[in-house]
Design a protein around this motif. Structure first.
Motif, mmCIF file in Angstrom:
data_model
loop_
_atom_site.group_PDB
_atom_site.id
_atom_site.type_symbol
_atom_site.label_atom_id
_atom_site.label_comp_id
_atom_site.label_asym_id
_atom_site.label_seq_id
_atom_site.Cartn_x
_atom_site.Cartn_y
_atom_site.Cartn_z
ATOM 1 N N ILE A 2 0.942 -1.177 0.297
ATOM 2 C CA ILE A 2 -0.055 -0.020 -0.143
ATOM 3 C C ILE A 2 0.815 1.692 0.515
ATOM 4 O O ILE A 2 0.470 2.112 -0.943
ATOM 5 C CB ILE A 2 -0.432 0.478 1.469
ATOM 6 C CG1 ILE A 2 -1.625 -1.426 1.006
ATOM 7 C CG2 ILE A 2 -1.602 1.218 1.452
ATOM 8 C CD1 ILE A 2 -3.179 -1.368 2.295
ATOM 9 N N SER A 22 2.618 1.771 -3.252
ATOM 10 C CA SER A 22 1.857 1.900 -4.456
ATOM 11 C C SER A 22 1.263 3.627 -4.573
ATOM 12 O O SER A 22 1.116 4.759 -4.962
ATOM 13 C CB SER A 22 0.372 0.814 -4.255
ATOM 14 O OG SER A 22 -0.440 1.462 -2.872
ATOM 15 N N THR A 49 -3.634 0.234 -5.565
ATOM 16 C CA THR A 49 -4.217 0.310 -4.186
ATOM 17 C C THR A 49 -5.692 -0.617 -3.739
ATOM 18 O O THR A 49 -5.919 -0.950 -3.152
ATOM 19 C CB THR A 49 -3.923 1.836 -3.970
ATOM 20 O OG1 THR A 49 -2.652 2.137 -4.132
ATOM 21 C CG2 THR A 49 -4.079 1.722 -2.287
#
Length: 61
Positions: A14, A17, A32
Motif C-alpha cells: 500500500i 503504491s 491500491t
C-alpha cells in the motif's frame, strides 16, 4: 508468523503504491484499489492468494 509477514507485505504494498502514485503516475492508485478489494474479498471468502503463496513458501501460521 505468516500473519505477521502478511501484514508487513500488505502494508508495504500500500505504501509503495501510494509513493508510486505520487511520484510516477496516478494510475498506480489502481494497485491500491486492487489490494483493498482483495482484502475485502478475503474477508468474505476466507481465501487470499498471498496467504496461499506464503504457505507454499513454507511459512507457518
Amino acid at each position: 508468523m505468516k500473519n505477521k509477514v502478511f501484514r508487513i507485505l500488505v502494508g508495504s504494498f500500500i505504501l509503495i503504491s501510494l509513493l508510486l502514485t505520487n511520484y510516477v503516475d496516478q494510475n498506480w492508485l489502481w494497485f491500491t484499489v486492487f489490494i483493498g478489494v482483495n482484502l475485502i474479498q478475503s474477508g468474505f471468502t476466507k481465501w487470499c492468494l498471498l496467504e496461499t503463496i506464503l504457505s507454499k513458501l513454507g511459512l507457518k501460521d
